[in-house]
Scaffold this motif. Structure first.
Motif, PDB file in Angstrom:
ATOM      1  N   UNK A 141       0.831  -1.214   0.000  1.00 21.46           N
ATOM      2  CA  UNK A 141       0.000   0.000   0.000  1.00 21.46           C
ATOM      3  C   UNK A 141       0.856   1.250   0.000  1.00 21.46           C
ATOM      4  N   UNK A 142       0.557   2.131  -0.949  1.00 21.74           N
ATOM      5  CA  UNK A 142       1.182   3.456  -0.973  1.00 21.74           C
ATOM      6  C   UNK A 142       0.134   4.569  -1.031  1.00 21.74           C
ATOM      7  N   UNK A 143      -0.980   4.322  -1.705  1.00 21.89           N
ATOM      8  CA  UNK A 143      -2.019   5.350  -1.792  1.00 21.89           C
ATOM      9  C   UNK A 143      -3.329   4.699  -2.203  1.00 21.89           C
ATOM     10  N   UNK A 144      -4.413   5.387  -1.909  1.00 24.56           N
ATOM     11  CA  UNK A 144      -5.723   4.950  -2.382  1.00 24.56           C
ATOM     12  C   UNK A 144      -5.968   5.531  -3.772  1.00 24.56           C
ATOM     13  N   UNK A 145      -7.150   5.232  -4.326  1.00 20.60           N
ATOM     14  CA  UNK A 145      -7.602   5.851  -5.570  1.00 20.60           C
ATOM     15  C   UNK A 145      -8.958   6.498  -5.301  1.00 20.60           C
ATOM     16  N   UNK A 146      -9.059   7.786  -5.540  1.00 22.94           N
ATOM     17  CA  UNK A 146     -10.322   8.510  -5.409  1.00 22.94           C
ATOM     18  C   UNK A 146     -10.871   8.729  -6.813  1.00 22.94           C
ATOM     19  N   UNK A 147     -12.098   8.260  -7.057  1.00 17.18           N
ATOM     20  CA  UNK A 147     -12.605   8.274  -8.423  1.00 17.18           C
ATOM     21  C   UNK A 147     -13.978   8.931  -8.511  1.00 17.18           C
ATOM     22  N   UNK A 148     -14.279   9.353  -9.746  1.00 16.72           N
ATOM     23  CA  UNK A 148     -15.602   9.879 -10.093  1.00 16.72           C
ATOM     24  C   UNK A 148     -16.053   9.207 -11.388  1.00 16.72           C
ATOM     25  N   UNK A 149     -17.333   9.340 -11.744  1.00 15.65           N
ATOM     26  CA  UNK A 149     -17.787   8.750 -12.996  1.00 15.65           C
ATOM     27  C   UNK A 149     -17.049   9.340 -14.200  1.00 15.65           C
ATOM     28  N   UNK A 150     -16.876   8.533 -15.223  1.00 15.52           N
ATOM     29  CA  UNK A 150     -16.248   8.996 -16.465  1.00 15.52           C
ATOM     30  C   UNK A 150     -17.072  10.127 -17.072  1.00 15.52           C
ATOM     31  N   UNK A 151     -16.400  11.151 -17.578  1.00 16.18           N
ATOM     32  CA  UNK A 151     -17.089  12.279 -18.205  1.00 16.18           C
ATOM     33  C   UNK A 151     -16.828  12.355 -19.709  1.00 16.18           C
ATOM     34  N   UNK A 152     -15.555  12.433 -20.105  1.00 21.99           N
ATOM     35  CA  UNK A 152     -15.272  12.563 -21.533  1.00 21.99           C
ATOM     36  C   UNK A 152     -13.801  12.245 -21.791  1.00 21.99           C
ATOM     37  N   UNK A 153     -13.466  12.136 -23.057  1.00 23.79           N
ATOM     38  CA  UNK A 153     -12.070  11.948 -23.445  1.00 23.79           C
ATOM     39  C   UNK A 153     -11.670  10.494 -23.606  1.00 23.79           C
ATOM     40  N   UNK A 154     -10.496  10.306 -24.194  1.00 24.23           N
ATOM     41  CA  UNK A 154      -9.966   8.971 -24.410  1.00 24.23           C
ATOM     42  C   UNK A 154      -9.256   8.460 -23.147  1.00 24.23           C
ATOM     43  N   UNK A 155      -8.973   7.166 -23.133  1.00 21.04           N
ATOM     44  CA  UNK A 155      -8.237   6.575 -22.026  1.00 21.04           C
ATOM     45  C   UNK A 155      -6.856   7.213 -21.907  1.00 21.04           C
ATOM     46  N   UNK A 156      -6.516   7.614 -20.693  1.00 21.49           N
ATOM     47  CA  UNK A 156      -5.186   8.169 -20.409  1.00 21.49           C
ATOM     48  C   UNK A 156      -4.643   7.499 -19.149  1.00 21.49           C
ATOM     49  N   UNK A 157      -3.446   6.980 -19.241  1.00 23.52           N
ATOM     50  CA  UNK A 157      -2.765   6.425 -18.071  1.00 23.52           C
ATOM     51  C   UNK A 157      -1.390   7.078 -18.013  1.00 23.52           C
ATOM     52  N   UNK A 158      -1.405   8.286 -17.490  1.00 22.63           N
ATOM     53  CA  UNK A 158      -0.188   9.091 -17.461  1.00 22.63           C
ATOM     54  C   UNK A 158       0.261   9.257 -16.017  1.00 22.63           C
ATOM     55  N   UNK A 159       1.468   8.747 -15.730  1.00 23.47           N
ATOM     56  CA  UNK A 159       1.986   8.801 -14.369  1.00 23.47           C
ATOM     57  C   UNK A 159       3.131   9.797 -14.279  1.00 23.47           C
ATOM     58  N   UNK A 160       3.253  10.395 -13.113  1.00 22.38           N
ATOM     59  CA  UNK A 160       4.291  11.396 -12.871  1.00 22.38           C
ATOM     60  C   UNK A 160       5.613  10.697 -12.603  1.00 22.38           C
ATOM     61  N   UNK A 161       6.495  10.705 -13.590  1.00 23.67           N
ATOM     62  CA  UNK A 161       7.839  10.159 -13.420  1.00 23.67           C
ATOM     63  C   UNK A 161       8.897  11.254 -13.394  1.00 23.67           C
ATOM     64  N   UNK A 162       8.448  12.498 -13.261  1.00 24.29           N
ATOM     65  CA  UNK A 162       9.355  13.639 -13.392  1.00 24.29           C
ATOM     66  C   UNK A 162       9.583  14.387 -12.088  1.00 24.29           C
TER      67      UNK A 162
END
Length: 369
Positions: A287-308
């Motif tokens: 465990x490092x963090x939870x996921x807080x989510x809301x219903x999908x609204x618009x746009x394409x699938x994005x799985x972009x993680x902060x590696x910077x």
């Protein structure tokens, strides 16, 4: 410290051992991938291969009584024919003996992502033959180390390595393919069940489980739309690993949804029965963090993680499934990881209520640099 309380450290073979081409170890897919892309690699790492005695003694000096480490498949099995490398066996025998001599319980992971390159060349986890090869490798480990190891984990974090490797594309083999992600996931969970069956049939001592990158999911509100999004996110993040390993079945609503757009023909009834009949003894949760989510609204699938290390660059959207949001009331690291210790408390209670199995916190902390 209570004698039954395990408190220790965790490492992965590729990330700590070094000695990448010594004593008969063959190339792993991580060796090939990082060398070809000229990226930082594990050729030396923290040189655990040569420094393990000092490291384990330091664990003891620090009051630790458990050490979770992984075995290197490329160090133990030399080729697709299943040839055993005796020098690899010797190394892990010395590590295990050193742990026991220092009063440290070995908690052994059979696979922590370092697939031999000779299997990656046939398709890696897309090649169904890898399941039987993994089962053979697991049996070799049970046979050589099972007299002293009582805690085994079949896999470390199937979701993390497969989603990053086959969907996001920042781990080897660097793909962006939903169908391949599904096929690899099925093969890995089937391989896990095969190893559990082999462990039970061999009457080896101890317990066998699986370790999962656990992301408890919360919704932004209690509406039915949000609860559907929570279920979708839970299926994506957790259920296909935990339900399959602990309950013996892939979540049917997840399979139903995926079957509308993708091929699920790889799932054979006789293999699903093996999965059903060979569930794990315990769960390890990272465990490092939870996921807080809301219903999908618009746009394409994005799985972009902060590696910077530049805050705010993470974006997680699964089209028609859910969107992950950052709680404005929370504190985050520079890597966009929410600092939310309550998630571990809530998540452990939720997992125990659902699976009724012993649970080990196998990793946890603040996701910093």
């Amino acid at each position: 410290m209570h004698k039954d309380f395990l408190w220790g450290s965790a490492t992965a073979s590729y990330q700590c051992e070094g000695a990448w081409n010594e004593d008969g170890r063959v190339e792993s897919m991580w060796d090939r991938y990082l060398h070809e892309h000229h990226l930082e690699n594990g050729d030396v790492a923290s040189d655990f291969y040569h420094q393990y005695e000092e490291d384990i003694k330091l664990m003891k000096a620090g009051g630790q009584n458990a050490y979770r480490f992984s075995l290197s498949w490329p160090r133990i099995i030399s080729d697709r024919e299943g040839t055993i490398n005796p020098l690899g066996i010797d190394f892990y025998n010395r590590v295990i003996d050193c742990c026991i001599e220092n009063g440290i319980t070995p908690f052994v992971t059979i696979y922590h992502w370092d697939l031999p390159q000779y299997w990656q060349e046939t398709g890696g986890w897309l090649d169904h033959n890898v399941c039987a090869a993994y089962d053979h490798y697991a049996k070799v480990c049970f046979d050589h180390f099972g007299d002293r190891v009582t805690y085994w984990a079949t896999f470390n974090e199937p979701k993390w390595c497969l989603v990053n490797g086959y969907l996001i594309g920042n781990y080897p083999p660097g793909e962006h393919d939903v169908q391949h992600t599904m096929n690899a996931a099925y093969n890995m969970m089937f391989a896990s069940a095969l190893a559990v069956r082999t462990f039970r049939q061999g009457n080896y001592q101890g317990k066998i489980g699986i370790v999962h990158s656990y992301t408890p999911v919360d919704g932004v509100d209690d509406t039915i739309q949000t609860q559907i999004a929570v279920r979708n996110a839970d299926n994506y993040s957790n259920n296909w690993v935990l339900d399959t390993a602990a309950l013996g079945e892939f979540p049917i609503n997840l399979v139903t949804r995926l079957s509308q757009d993708y091929d699920i023909g790889l799932m054979k009834p006789e293999e699903l029965k093996i999965i059903k009949d060979n569930t794990v003894d315990f769960l390890g949760l990272n465990y490092y963090a939870r996921s807080l989510v809301k219903p999908y609204t618009h746009g394409e699938t994005q799985l972009q993680f902060n590696n910077t290390g530049k805050p705010g660059s993470t974006k997680i959207v699964l089209k028609d499934w859910f969107e992950q949001v950052m709680d404005p009331k929370s504190e985050f690291t520079e890597w966009d990881t929410e600092i939310y210790p309550r998630g571990l408390y809530d998540g452990l209670k939720k997992a125990y209520a659902k699976y009724d199995l012993p649970i080990y916190v196998t990793e946890n902390g603040v996701g910093g640099a």
